[in-house]
Motif scaffolding. Structure first.
Motif, mmCIF file in Angstrom:
data_model
loop_
_atom_site.group_PDB
_atom_site.id
_atom_site.type_symbol
_atom_site.label_atom_id
_atom_site.label_comp_id
_atom_site.label_asym_id
_atom_site.label_seq_id
_atom_site.Cartn_x
_atom_site.Cartn_y
_atom_site.Cartn_z
ATOM 1 N N TYR A 107 0.846 -1.203 0.000
ATOM 2 C CA TYR A 107 0.000 0.000 0.000
ATOM 3 C C TYR A 107 0.877 1.247 0.000
ATOM 4 N N GLU A 108 1.856 1.208 0.888
ATOM 5 C CA GLU A 108 2.698 2.385 1.076
ATOM 6 C C GLU A 108 3.515 2.676 -0.182
ATOM 7 N N ALA A 109 3.983 1.608 -0.813
ATOM 8 C CA ALA A 109 4.835 1.798 -1.985
ATOM 9 C C ALA A 109 4.076 2.499 -3.101
ATOM 10 N N VAL A 110 2.786 2.251 -3.154
ATOM 11 C CA VAL A 110 2.039 2.764 -4.289
ATOM 12 C C VAL A 110 1.369 4.104 -3.977
ATOM 13 N N SER A 111 1.045 4.341 -2.729
ATOM 14 C CA SER A 111 0.298 5.560 -2.424
ATOM 15 C C SER A 111 1.013 6.466 -1.434
ATOM 16 N N GLY A 112 2.039 5.960 -0.784
ATOM 17 C CA GLY A 112 2.736 6.772 0.213
ATOM 18 C C GLY A 112 2.102 6.688 1.584
ATOM 19 N N SER A 113 1.013 5.949 1.687
ATOM 20 C CA SER A 113 0.324 5.873 2.968
ATOM 21 C C SER A 113 0.073 4.417 3.315
ATOM 22 N N ARG A 114 0.260 4.081 4.573
ATOM 23 C CA ARG A 114 0.129 2.674 4.937
ATOM 24 C C ARG A 114 -1.325 2.220 5.022
ATOM 25 N N MET A 115 -2.196 3.117 5.364
ATOM 26 C CA MET A 115 -3.594 2.704 5.462
ATOM 27 C C MET A 115 -4.517 3.533 4.583
ATOM 28 N N HIS A 116 -4.579 4.810 4.827
ATOM 29 C CA HIS A 116 -5.566 5.630 4.130
ATOM 30 C C HIS A 116 -4.975 6.123 2.820
ATOM 31 N N ALA A 117 -5.113 5.282 1.819
ATOM 32 C CA ALA A 117 -4.322 5.436 0.611
ATOM 33 C C ALA A 117 -4.785 6.570 -0.297
ATOM 34 N N THR A 118 -6.106 6.735 -0.466
ATOM 35 C CA THR A 118 -6.644 7.655 -1.476
ATOM 36 C C THR A 118 -5.953 7.416 -2.826
ATOM 37 N N TYR A 119 -5.919 6.169 -3.221
ATOM 38 C CA TYR A 119 -5.154 5.803 -4.410
ATOM 39 C C TYR A 119 -6.041 5.756 -5.650
ATOM 40 N N TYR A 120 -7.278 5.314 -5.492
ATOM 41 C CA TYR A 120 -8.187 5.250 -6.641
ATOM 42 C C TYR A 120 -8.753 6.639 -6.894
ATOM 43 N N ARG A 121 -8.751 7.029 -8.148
ATOM 44 C CA ARG A 121 -9.324 8.324 -8.514
ATOM 45 C C ARG A 121 -10.334 8.109 -9.622
ATOM 46 N N PRO A 122 -11.302 9.018 -9.756
ATOM 47 C CA PRO A 122 -12.228 8.870 -10.882
ATOM 48 C C PRO A 122 -11.432 8.823 -12.178
ATOM 49 N N GLY A 123 -11.603 7.784 -12.950
ATOM 50 C CA GLY A 123 -10.892 7.655 -14.215
ATOM 51 C C GLY A 123 -9.678 6.758 -14.150
#
Lengths: 417, 236
Positions: free
Chosen positions: A141-157
């Motif tokens: 998780y952290e590698a892809v979003s910078g956050s271990r839990m609250h990623a906010t990784y998916y965005r519209p589109g």
């Protein structure tokens, strides 16, 4: 002869086995429960009302904090609702990344469920094992979003950015020798996909380890078998979804029945239970972890070979690249508009449901054409499951309440919203 | 998905005038609107009849249409002033309410048939804006219990026939229905521990409501398929 009356017992709200802030009012006849009345809302943050006061893209982070044990799945449902109303197609690579992270999330969630469920019932060791594997996945998780839990990784589109080519490494220091660091970095030499593949190689073995500790364990079986039996018809009446419904023997999984993203291309099986008791639901979830592992492997394979964009090209809802903004006026304007006013959705309403680790997680979105949602309703699986507490524990012993809370896989972030 | 069209036709043919409307939205979702007095019989038929078999109630959701289509910042003309953050929240709510008698509160049901793999959205408007009342469906789907309690708690929609209609999410002793559009986001009261009185006290909120990003409705059709989506819901 003295007058006999039922004892009313207060359970929680601060109780280690209540998985957060659950307050149960239990009416007991001796040690047998006559009636259970859960009091919830102690963690109510009015997420839906907050979302109504913010532009669409600012609420993605709130979704992480709903069921804070399966963060990306919540986001997924929310952005899917927006995409449906916008009529956006997500790039294929982003769809694979989403499916892969949904399954990682499912394993994360089930590991926590397993650890805490076993801990509540009385098995300590499994908790430590489960958290060892969670650590590996949280690092992904952290590698892809910078956050271990609250990623906010998916965005519209699509998703925020592509998978990284390097994994962050452990450093040596006061508390970590070189030898130790290099041991920890052993599986971090390649890309994120290599790291995950390494995990999927080992994970089925770990699940076997958990099962040797629990599946045939006499105490575990005594505590789970024949506890809180729910018949298939009753399960539907009560609004069960996900592993709870499958535990009762109904073959229903949105990933198969109403496939979203690229699930129809995945090869996996749906485990179902036979008796509908806590033990069957345990077995179902254990098998789901193995199946998720299979899906992750298939995604890794595809993602290795198919590079491409991970977010839609249209800057009307997806922000432009930082580099473009340096030279392109239009990109700068798009960026400014997106991060101040946000984007408007066409008028209409939409319901999207996804197969969340706990059941069906749904977002019902009403838009009146503005840049903020008119109404967001979050259909939390935990809420529906907890509402059946009375039906499930009636006639059982006090100690079984803890087993039932465990088997329902309750997280208060999403029950109370 | 042609079986959604099929379902729409089936529902239309079976219920006909019992429904206010039944349409297929642009994103292939069946949306039906049922008058309050018919809702129980329609829902029961939807659950039991072999053509529908909606055996699971996924969700019940209250909606307050008070401020539907109302923007905080009109941008039709160019002006030389910007948007004030301390803007008074939607002032013309009373007018809005007048314009929409019996259309303020709705209860929206998400139905799912696990046997036939159908979904449908059903909406029931409460007739009275001051005392919104609809029928409870707990007798049809047991799982509706808490969802209706939630909707009652947050919107004040009364579900007639509910066995145990209590507040569920808000605090003990809470006053008001927080998700109504005329309830401020910051709430009415705040609580703190008072060291002198040695107890927790409630007092009116001290923060002023402010809007960080104005709510705007853009009429420009930026997106393809905008026209189709507009037809999706004519509930305004």
């Amino acid at each position: 002869m003295p007058e006999l009356r039922n004892l009313t017992l207060n359970f929680g709200p601060q109780h280690p086995a209540a998985h957060g802030v659950l307050r149960l009012i239990l009416e007991m006849d001796g040690e047998v429960i006559q009636r259970a009345d859960p009091h919830i809302g102690l963690l109510h943050r009015a997420t839906e009302k907050l979302a109504e006061s913010k532009p669409y893209n600012q609420s993605i982070g709130y979704m992480d904090r709903l069921d804070y044990m399966s963060m990306m799945c919540n986001e997924h449902c929310y952005v899917m609702a927006i995409e449906k109303l916008l009529g956006v197609t997500v790039p294929e690579r982003a769809q694979y990344i989403r499916v892969m992270y949904d399954e990682i999330t499912r394993i994360l969630n089930h590991l926590l469920w397993l650890g805490t469920h076993a801990l509540d019932v009385g098995a300590m060791t499994i908790f430590l094992y489960a958290f060892r594997e969670r650590e590996t996945l949280i690092d992904a998780y952290e590698a892809v979003s910078g956050s271990r839990m609250h990623a906010t990784y998916y965005r519209p589109g699509g998703v925020y950015r592509d998978l990284p080519d390097f994994m962050p490494q452990y450093q040596t220091g006061k508390f970590r020798t070189e030898k130790e660091a290099s041991r920890l970095n052993e599986n971090r030499q390649g890309s994120l996909l290599d790291y995950l593949e390494d995990f999927t190689d080992h994970f089925p073995g770990y699940v076997d380890e958990y099962e040797t500790l629990l599946t045939d364990n006499r105490i575990w079986k005594q505590r789970l078998v024949d506890i809180a039996i729910v018949s298939p018809d009753e399960a539907k009446q009560l609004g069960f979804t996900g592993p709870m419904l499958r535990g009762s023997g109904i073959e229903w999984d949105l990933r198969k029945k109403q496939p979203y993203e690229v699930y129809e291309r995945m090869d996996f099986d749906i485990p179902i239970g036979v008796n509908g008791d806590c033990y069957d639901r345990y077995l179902v979830r254990m098998e789901e972890m193995r199946q998720s592992n299979r899906i992750i492997r298939q995604c890794i394979e595809w993602l290795r070979e198919n590079p491409g964009p991970v977010i839609a090209e249209s800057h009307k809802f997806a922000p432009p690249k930082r580099a473009d903004m340096k030279g392109d006026m239009e990109a700068l304007i798009h960026h400014f508009k997106l991060f101040t006013e946000g984007f408007c959705l066409p008028e209409g309403e939409v319901y999207t449901g996804i197969e969340h680790p706990k059941g069906e997680f749904g977002i019902y979105l009403v838009s009146d054409g503005a840049n903020k949602p008119y109404r967001v309703k979050i259909r939390a699986p935990g809420f529906a499951h907890l509402s059946t507490m009375n039906d499930m524990v009636k006639g059982h012993m006090l100690a079984d309440v803890v087993t039932v809370i465990g088997t329902q896989d309750i997280v208060f972030g999403d029950v109370d919203r | 998905m042609s079986n959604v069209e099929q379902l729409t036709d089936l529902i239309r043919a079976r219920f006909g005038d019992d429904l206010t409307s039944c349409e297929l939205s642009s994103i292939d979702q069946v949306i039906i609107e049922i008058p309050v007095d018919k809702m129980l019989s329609v829902f029961e038929a939807l659950r039991d009849e072999p053509a529908f078999r909606f055996d699971t109630l996924i969700d019940v959701c209250g909606v307050d249409y008070l401020a539907y289509g109302v923007a905080e910042w009109q941008t039709d003309d160019s002006v030389n002033t910007g948007f004030s953050r301390g803007v008074e929240r939607i002032t013309n709510m009373a007018d809005e309410l007048q314009a929409r008698p019996g259309r303020r509160f709705a209860s929206v049901y998400q139905l799912l048939s696990t046997e036939l793999n159908y979904r449908a959205i059903a909406r029931v408007y409460a007739q009275d804006n001051d005392f919104p009342t609809v029928q409870s469906v707990t007798g049809i789907w047991k799982g509706a219990n808490w969802f209706e309690r939630e909707s009652f708690d947050l919107f004040g929609i009364v579900y007639e026939g509910h066995p145990d209609l209590r507040r569920i999410l808000t605090d003990y002793g809470f006053i008001g229905h927080p998700f109504r559009k005329d309830f401020p986001l910051s709430g009415q009261v705040e609580m703190r521990y008072d060291a002198e009185q040695k107890r927790v006290i409630y007092e009116p909120v001290s923060i002023e409501p402010r809007v960080l990003v104005p709510r705007v409705i853009r009429e420009d059709s930026r997106y393809s398929g905008d026209d189709d989506a507009k037809e999706a819901s004519n509930d305004a």
